[in-house]
Write a protein that holds these residues in place. Structure first.
Motif, short mmCIF file in Angstrom:
data_model
loop_
_atom_site.label_atom_id
_atom_site.label_comp_id
_atom_site.label_asym_id
_atom_site.label_seq_id
_atom_site.Cartn_x
_atom_site.Cartn_y
_atom_site.Cartn_z
N ARG A 1 16.74 6.23 -5.11
CA ARG A 1 17.02 6.90 -3.84
C ARG A 1 18.49 7.31 -3.83
O ARG A 1 19.35 6.58 -4.32
CB ARG A 1 16.71 5.96 -2.69
CG ARG A 1 15.26 5.54 -2.63
CD ARG A 1 15.04 4.36 -1.72
NE ARG A 1 15.36 4.66 -0.33
CZ ARG A 1 15.36 3.76 0.64
NH1 ARG A 1 15.09 2.48 0.35
NH2 ARG A 1 15.65 4.09 1.87
N THR B 1 2.19 3.57 -1.09
CA THR B 1 2.68 2.73 -2.19
C THR B 1 1.75 1.53 -2.36
O THR B 1 0.81 1.33 -1.60
CB THR B 1 4.10 2.23 -1.91
OG1 THR B 1 4.06 1.29 -0.84
CG2 THR B 1 5.02 3.39 -1.53
N THR C 1 15.47 1.91 -5.06
CA THR C 1 14.51 2.86 -5.61
C THR C 1 13.42 3.15 -4.59
O THR C 1 13.13 2.34 -3.71
CB THR C 1 13.85 2.31 -6.89
OG1 THR C 1 13.18 1.08 -6.58
CG2 THR C 1 14.88 2.08 -7.98
N ARG C 2 12.85 4.31 -4.72
CA ARG C 2 11.68 4.68 -3.94
C ARG C 2 10.47 4.27 -4.74
O ARG C 2 10.30 4.69 -5.88
CB ARG C 2 11.69 6.18 -3.66
CG ARG C 2 10.59 6.64 -2.71
CD ARG C 2 10.75 8.11 -2.36
NE ARG C 2 11.92 8.31 -1.50
CZ ARG C 2 13.02 8.95 -1.88
NH1 ARG C 2 13.13 9.42 -3.11
NH2 ARG C 2 14.03 9.09 -1.04
N PRO C 3 9.60 3.40 -4.20
CA PRO C 3 8.50 2.87 -5.00
C PRO C 3 7.51 3.95 -5.41
O PRO C 3 7.41 5.02 -4.80
CB PRO C 3 7.85 1.84 -4.06
CG PRO C 3 8.23 2.28 -2.69
CD PRO C 3 9.59 2.90 -2.82
N GLU C 4 6.78 3.63 -6.46
CA GLU C 4 5.72 4.51 -6.94
C GLU C 4 4.72 4.77 -5.82
O GLU C 4 4.38 3.88 -5.05
CB GLU C 4 5.03 3.83 -8.12
CG GLU C 4 3.87 4.61 -8.70
CD GLU C 4 3.14 3.81 -9.78
OE1 GLU C 4 2.42 4.43 -10.58
OE2 GLU C 4 3.29 2.57 -9.79
N PRO D 1 6.28 8.83 -9.50
CA PRO D 1 6.73 7.57 -10.11
C PRO D 1 7.91 6.99 -9.35
O PRO D 1 8.54 7.65 -8.52
CB PRO D 1 7.13 7.99 -11.53
CG PRO D 1 7.45 9.45 -11.42
CD PRO D 1 6.55 10.00 -10.35
N GLU D 2 8.17 5.73 -9.63
CA GLU D 2 9.33 5.08 -9.03
C GLU D 2 10.58 5.86 -9.40
O GLU D 2 10.77 6.26 -10.55
CB GLU D 2 9.43 3.65 -9.54
CG GLU D 2 10.56 2.86 -8.92
CD GLU D 2 10.63 1.45 -9.47
OE1 GLU D 2 10.21 0.53 -8.77
OE2 GLU D 2 11.10 1.29 -10.60
N GLN D 3 11.46 6.09 -8.43
CA GLN D 3 12.66 6.88 -8.68
C GLN D 3 13.79 6.39 -7.79
O GLN D 3 13.56 5.83 -6.71
CB GLN D 3 12.39 8.37 -8.41
CG GLN D 3 11.80 8.66 -7.05
CD GLN D 3 11.38 10.11 -6.90
OE1 GLN D 3 12.11 11.02 -7.28
NE2 GLN D 3 10.20 10.33 -6.36
#
Length: 658
Positions: free
Chosen positions: A507, A454, A244-247, A503-505
């Motif tokens: 990748r 982040t 995930t790509r962090p918030e 938001p976290e999402q």
């Protein structure tokens, strides 16, 4: 069994007895409200009629069931209570966004549902709480006491200050209901007991020690085999949280740094001279005295005879030093017991007030140049003093301190300018908190941008924990308003506003393909290491000696005789694994394996088991430990009671309202 006891002693259910009884007090402190029914509900508890407990749930017989609701407002206010509790408990580590999970919401909702079920069950069982019991309990609530005694005025003021305010009658009803729902689980919990046989067995288990031999296996060879596309896709789909790509947030900010502020004009000569005259006493060179001494050391706890002998010796040396032509330095080298000055002939250098202990200083500053005085008693022993030279204190002229005064005045002016600028900026931001530009323009500061960054990044002012905490706070993210001034250091602060939040999402696979492949290969390596360790354990169980098995993989054997249960050696998980292994049969060893934090495996054999001895506990210790186990069992019994009680009710949860 011990692990079961530990499990039962953790979690909210383990404290249900205390929790239920403390509900009125928590409501007072946290300003909750009196619960009630409503159409906007997050959950509903349904109970069959008392005269037909086996009534079916299907229509139309369900119309005969009794209904109780858990309202949305009730849930939200209890959830806020839990948020406040965790914020106070965790302090700066509290993460408000991480708190907003479905799991946390369900835990709070389950508490409310259980309380509703307990209330219903108590009413249906005819449990009644009398007025005297209510009054007695209210009198024990600390918020209503003055000097440890219940105070009626304090009670009424406390209730009136709540939001919403409550009357004594309303609060008494709340207490009555809370006591009513807690009486049965309290009785269940306090009825728990531990038999002598059970208690001795627990003590034998908890005090058990084991003789163990360990062999740390070599690290497994890293897997480098090809990984297929299907395997990559399957791993990526099965581990979405790993890729995930962090918030992240982007902020705008206005920085006020007092060290960079330019004061209107430096202080003029007249202002500096005026300050010099006002603070003239500061600018006086202190009186200095060039001194030497001879120390006859005496320990603080010395007896009277020792003290008398040391004092007499110091007096003789003082008389000899005061004699015409006596060499004080030679006497100090021969007799002084101060290792710091003895070799220098007792030389102490120039002494100012405040440098020496009280009696020493008092005597020295009463002497005239050339005088010898002694003995002088201090905590170190007896001193013989010689004052060799005197420098009188003198007034320092203005010209000598002008630059210091100018620097001090400039600092005062910068601090005043910083305070005024910060206050003006804050006032302007409060007038228009949705943008920093108007306020910055009016005070002549620049709006800067930082991000995206982040929680783990440390760039610019984002490295400040206080800035990061504000930037990722729910209020600033959702409202888009400016923060209060955040202090970065002395006379250095910023006001920030979140202008973008991502938001976290997840990748995309194409971006993390190499990471997925690395994870797959690490998993293969770990599984291969576990399989190799399992194969060695099987050899041990077949009767091979650990020394032989270890030698076959080039590993050394390390004995651990008398390893106690619960000691984190080699690690907490390892200790649990060792004590989970069965006791060895006569003449044999019990084998197992565990994983170390670095991924390497250890195989072990248990060669001896030594149970704890219950007789080693003193009677008072035995009784204390016994009560602790009874409390753990009581909490588990109360938990089981609530769990079984819940099976007799139908609970409907409206997930969309969470």
């Amino acid at each position: 069994m011990l692990q079961k006891l530990r499990d039962r002693s953790s979690g909210w259910v383990a404290t249900i007895i205390i929790g239920l009884l403390m509900i009125p007090f928590l409501f007072v402190v946290d300003q909750s409200y009196l619960g009630g029914m409503g159409a906007n509900n997050v959950a509903q508890v349904k109970a069959p009629p008392t005269w037909w407990e086996g009534a079916p749930k299907w229509w139309p017989a369900s119309m005969l069931w009794e209904h109780r609701e858990v309202g949305v407002n009730e849930f939200r206010q209890r959830f806020e209570q839990e948020r406040m509790r965790q914020r106070q408990e965790q302090g700066d580590d509290f993460d408000p966004r991480a708190f907003e999970t479905v799991e946390n919401k369900r835990k709070v909702l389950d508490q409310l549902i259980d309380e509703t079920i307990l209330q219903l069950a108590a009413e249906r069982a005819g449990v009644v709480v009398g007025d005297a019991a209510v009054r007695e309990y209210i009198a024990t609530i600390p918020a209503f006491q003055v000097d440890g005694r219940f105070d009626a005025n304090t009670y009424q003021l406390a209730l009136a200050s709540q939001v919403p305010a409550r009357t004594p009658m309303q609060f008494e009803q709340l207490v009555r209901e809370s006591l009513q729902q807690s009486l049965v689980p309290l009785a269940v919990g306090t009825s728990a007991f531990v038999t002598d046989a059970e208690f001795d067995r627990i003590l034998r288990l908890s005090g058990e020690k084991r003789d163990v031999e360990l062999a740390l296996l070599p690290a497994a060879v890293e897997d480098d085999a090809a990984v297929g596309d299907d395997e990559i896709q399957a791993w990526y789909d099965a581990h979405p949280g790993d890729f995930t790509r962090p918030e992240a947030v982007t902020i705008e900010y206005v920085e006020v740094d007092g060290n960079r502020l330019q004061v209107a004009a430096p202080a003029d000569e007249a202002a500096l001279r005026k300050r010099y005259e006002e603070e003239r006493a500061r600018f006086v060179e202190p009186e200095q005295r060039l001194a030497s001494h001879i120390l006859i050391r005496v320990e603080p706890d010395a007896d009277a005879a020792t003290l008398k002998a040391a004092e007499d010796k110091a007096r003789r040396l003082a008389d000899e030093a005061a004699a015409s032509g006596a060499d004080f330095a030679a006497l100090a080298r021969a007799h002084s017991e101060d290792p710091g000055s003895r070799d220098d002939g007792g030389e102490l250098g120039w002494v100012e007030r405040g440098m020496m202990v009280g009696p020493f200083e008092e005597a020295l500053f009463a002497m005239q140049p050339g005088e010898v005085r002694g003995p002088v008693k201090t905590d170190f022993g007896f001193h013989v003093l010689q004052l060799r030279e005197l420098k009188q204190g003198a007034q320092v002229e203005f010209e000598q301190v002008r630059e210091d005064l100018a620097r001090e005045q400039a600092q005062v002016d910068r601090e005043r300018a910083y305070s005024e600028l910060t206050g003006r900026l804050t006032d302007l931001v409060y007038q228009n908190p949705s943008s920093l530009a108007p306020a910055a323009e009016q005070v002549g500061l620049q709006v800067q941008t930082l991000g995206p960054f982040t929680r783990q990044d440390t760039i610019g002012i984002g490295a400040s924990p206080d800035v990061k905490r504000a930037a990722f706070s729910e209020v600033l993210i959702e409202d888009g308003t400016a923060s209060d001034p955040i202090e970065l250091g002395p006379d250095h602060s910023v006001v920030i506003r979140v202008i973008e939040h991502v938001p976290e999402q997840p990748r995309p696979l194409a971006e993390v393909r190499d990471q997925v492949i690395a994870a797959i290969r690490a998993d293969r390596t770990g599984k291969a290491a576990a399989a190799a360790a399992d194969a060695l354990v099987e050899r041990l169980r077949a009767g091979e000696a650990l020394s032989v098995v270890a030698a076959s993989v080039d590993a050394d054997v390390m004995p651990l005789p008398g390893l106690p249960r619960g000691v984190p050696v080699p690690s907490p998980a390892a200790n649990r694994g060792i004590f989970a292994a069965p006791a060895p049969a006569e003449g044999q060893a019990s084998a197992g394996r565990f994983e170390m934090p670095d991924g390497r495996y250890v195989v072990f054999t248990v060669t001896g088991v030594h149970p704890g001895n219950p007789e080693e506990l003193q009677p008072e210790q035995r009784e204390m430990v016994r009560r602790q186990f009874e409390q753990v069992d009581g909490a588990a019994a109360a938990e089981a009671y609530v769990r079984e009680l819940r099976k007799g009710f139908q609970v409907v949860v409206e997930e969309s309202q969470l």
